[in-house]
Design an enzyme around this catalytic site. Structure first.
Site, PDB file in Angstrom:
ATOM      1  N   GLY A  52     -34.083  63.144 -58.192  1.00 23.71           N
ATOM      2  CA  GLY A  52     -34.153  61.975 -59.064  1.00 23.71           C
ATOM      3  C   GLY A  52     -34.982  62.125 -60.321  1.00 23.71           C
ATOM      4  O   GLY A  52     -35.512  61.137 -60.832  1.00 23.71           O
ATOM      5  N   ASN A 100     -33.817  62.765 -63.240  1.00 23.12           N
ATOM      6  CA  ASN A 100     -33.069  62.042 -64.293  1.00 23.12           C
ATOM      7  C   ASN A 100     -33.284  60.536 -64.152  1.00 23.12           C
ATOM      8  O   ASN A 100     -33.475  59.832 -65.141  1.00 23.12           O
ATOM      9  CB  ASN A 100     -31.584  62.394 -64.215  1.00 23.12           C
ATOM     10  CG  ASN A 100     -31.285  63.708 -64.899  1.00 23.12           C
ATOM     11  OD1 ASN A 100     -31.394  63.826 -66.110  1.00 23.12           O
ATOM     12  ND2 ASN A 100     -30.952  64.714 -64.123  1.00 23.12           N
ATOM     13  N   LEU A 116     -23.688  63.680 -55.944  1.00 23.60           N
ATOM     14  CA  LEU A 116     -22.842  64.849 -55.683  1.00 23.60           C
ATOM     15  C   LEU A 116     -21.566  64.528 -54.916  1.00 23.60           C
ATOM     16  O   LEU A 116     -20.964  65.389 -54.316  1.00 23.60           O
ATOM     17  CB  LEU A 116     -23.660  65.915 -54.923  1.00 23.60           C
ATOM     18  CG  LEU A 116     -24.828  66.492 -55.725  1.00 23.60           C
ATOM     19  CD1 LEU A 116     -25.576  67.522 -54.911  1.00 23.60           C
ATOM     20  CD2 LEU A 116     -24.340  67.087 -57.045  1.00 23.60           C
ATOM     21  N   ILE A 128     -16.627  59.349 -56.668  1.00 24.95           N
ATOM     22  CA  ILE A 128     -16.644  57.884 -56.594  1.00 24.95           C
ATOM     23  C   ILE A 128     -15.248  57.442 -56.145  1.00 24.95           C
ATOM     24  O   ILE A 128     -14.240  57.924 -56.660  1.00 24.95           O
ATOM     25  CB  ILE A 128     -16.971  57.287 -57.979  1.00 24.95           C
ATOM     26  CG1 ILE A 128     -18.358  57.753 -58.443  1.00 24.95           C
ATOM     27  CG2 ILE A 128     -16.870  55.772 -57.972  1.00 24.95           C
ATOM     28  CD1 ILE A 128     -19.503  57.294 -57.563  1.00 24.95           C
ATOM     29  N   ASN A 164     -21.616  59.923 -66.149  1.00 19.17           N
ATOM     30  CA  ASN A 164     -22.126  60.998 -65.298  1.00 19.17           C
ATOM     31  C   ASN A 164     -22.815  62.013 -66.199  1.00 19.17           C
ATOM     32  O   ASN A 164     -22.425  62.189 -67.367  1.00 19.17           O
ATOM     33  CB  ASN A 164     -20.978  61.666 -64.529  1.00 19.17           C
ATOM     34  CG  ASN A 164     -21.483  62.583 -63.411  1.00 19.17           C
ATOM     35  OD1 ASN A 164     -22.694  62.687 -63.190  1.00 19.17           O
ATOM     36  ND2 ASN A 164     -20.583  63.235 -62.721  1.00 19.17           N
ATOM     37  N   HIS A 168     -23.881  66.048 -66.595  1.00 23.56           N
ATOM     38  CA  HIS A 168     -23.544  67.372 -66.060  1.00 23.56           C
ATOM     39  C   HIS A 168     -24.362  68.414 -66.815  1.00 23.56           C
ATOM     40  O   HIS A 168     -24.449  68.354 -68.053  1.00 23.56           O
ATOM     41  CB  HIS A 168     -22.037  67.624 -66.235  1.00 23.56           C
ATOM     42  CG  HIS A 168     -21.584  68.923 -65.653  1.00 23.56           C
ATOM     43  ND1 HIS A 168     -21.370  69.093 -64.304  1.00 23.56           N
ATOM     44  CD2 HIS A 168     -21.331  70.116 -66.239  1.00 23.56           C
ATOM     45  CE1 HIS A 168     -20.982  70.348 -64.089  1.00 23.56           C
ATOM     46  NE2 HIS A 168     -20.964  70.994 -65.240  1.00 23.56           N
ATOM     47  N   ASP A 222     -15.440  65.906 -63.835  1.00 25.04           N
ATOM     48  CA  ASP A 222     -16.020  66.356 -65.118  1.00 25.04           C
ATOM     49  C   ASP A 222     -15.032  66.431 -66.279  1.00 25.04           C
ATOM     50  O   ASP A 222     -15.213  67.223 -67.206  1.00 25.04           O
ATOM     51  CB  ASP A 222     -16.667  67.745 -64.939  1.00 25.04           C
ATOM     52  CG  ASP A 222     -17.654  67.767 -63.791  1.00 25.04           C
ATOM     53  OD1 ASP A 222     -17.816  68.837 -63.188  1.00 25.04           O
ATOM     54  OD2 ASP A 222     -18.227  66.694 -63.493  1.00 25.04           O
ATOM     55  N   GLU A 226     -31.342  67.265 -70.220  1.00 25.75           N
ATOM     56  CA  GLU A 226     -30.744  66.144 -69.489  1.00 25.75           C
ATOM     57  C   GLU A 226     -31.612  64.903 -69.579  1.00 25.75           C
ATOM     58  O   GLU A 226     -31.127  63.792 -69.809  1.00 25.75           O
ATOM     59  CB  GLU A 226     -30.570  66.514 -68.015  1.00 25.75           C
ATOM     60  CG  GLU A 226     -29.536  67.582 -67.754  1.00 25.75           C
ATOM     61  CD  GLU A 226     -29.470  67.916 -66.289  1.00 25.75           C
ATOM     62  OE1 GLU A 226     -29.257  67.016 -65.482  1.00 25.75           O
ATOM     63  OE2 GLU A 226     -29.636  69.113 -65.953  1.00 25.75           O
TER      64      GLU A 226
HETATM   65  C1  GRF Z   1     -29.624  68.035 -62.500  1.00 24.40           C
HETATM   66  O1  GRF Z   1     -29.356  69.292 -63.068  1.00 24.40           O
HETATM   67  C2  GRF Z   1     -28.384  67.183 -62.584  1.00 24.40           C
HETATM   68  O2  GRF Z   1     -27.605  67.408 -63.739  1.00 24.40           O
HETATM   69  C3  GRF Z   1     -27.644  67.652 -61.393  1.00 24.40           C
HETATM   70  O3  GRF Z   1     -28.645  67.639 -60.377  1.00 24.40           O
HETATM   71  C4  GRF Z   1     -29.845  68.166 -60.982  1.00 24.40           C
HETATM   72  C5  GRF Z   1     -31.046  67.421 -60.476  1.00 24.40           C
HETATM   73  O4  GRF Z   1     -31.022  66.141 -60.976  1.00 24.40           O
HETATM   74  N1  GRF Z   1     -26.514  66.820 -61.096  1.00 24.40           N
HETATM   75  P1  GRF Z   1     -32.161  65.078 -60.518  1.00 24.40           P
HETATM   76  O5  GRF Z   1     -33.506  65.764 -60.627  1.00 24.40           O
HETATM   77  O6  GRF Z   1     -31.864  64.688 -59.076  1.00 24.40           O
HETATM   78  O7  GRF Z   1     -32.029  63.935 -61.465  1.00 24.40           O
END
Ligand code: GRF
Length: 192
Positions: free
Chosen positions: A13, A15, A84, A87, A101, A103, A144, A173
């Protein structure tokens, strides 16, 4: 326009945390109303709870509960942030054009089924690319392939491992995940 934002996560988490921090600092006006994870033990759920945001585990096949929970929180924008699972088609239909999303590559390069997490960065390393980056796009029924909203490059020319590339791209990101919400808020604002 200010959104009622749901963030869907599967892992650490970071992001999500970038969005939480931006919201606390006034960098985005939208409200993070809900965090959903398909992993009961995802640390991202802890991050949400620490920020006082409703956080819920929902099994990725339980589309009824997902639909009910999104409606109950009056969600009008969904950000997949390290989520991951696919949906369900019914949810994509209901929220078409309002599911984003992130990526960790410059789509369409290194996108599609099987290209997630470290698989992406290993492929970039093996290709010898000097530049990678991150992309935020609108979710459709495929992996994607949706319309790109924002994309930013990351200089990886001096990096020697997939882990270093992942760390550099993750910083990108964290920037564009906030910028994407700001851009939508501004676009809708000017259209209001
Ligand atoms: C990130 O590289 C994201 O793009 C991918 O999972 C990684 C970890 O994301 N989908 P986070 O730290 O869980 O936000």
């Amino acid at each position: 326009m200010v959104y009622n934002l749901a963030v869907m996560v599967s892992g650490g988490g970071t992001n999500l945390q970038a969005l939480i921090d931006a919201s606390a600092a006034g960098g985005i006006r939208s409200k993070i109303c809900l965090v959903i994870s398909n992993k009961e033990d995802a640390y991202a759920l802890e991050r949400a709870r620490s920020a006082g945001i409703p956080a819920q585990y929902i099994h990725h096949t339980n589309q009824e509960e997902l639909g009910r929970t999104l409606s109950a929180h009056n969600i009008d924008l969904i950000m997949l942030a390290g989520y991951l699972q696919k949906i369900p088609a019914e949810i994509i239909e209901k929220y078409r054009g309002r599911i984003l999303n992130i990526h960790p590559s410059l789509l369409p390069k290194y996108g599609g089924k099987g290209f997630y997490g470290m698989n992406v960065h290993r492929a970039v390393l093996n290709a010898g690319d000097a530049v990678s980056g991150a992309t935020i796009f609108y979710v459709d029924e495929n992996y994607d392939t949706g319309r790109i909203l924002i994309q930013q490059q990351t200089d990886i020319s001096g990096l020697k491992t997939a882990e270093d590339i992942a760390a550099a791209v993750l910083e990108t990101e964290h920037k564009i995940i906030v910028e994407s919400i700001r851009r939508l808020e501004y676009e809708k604002k000017s259209a209001d």
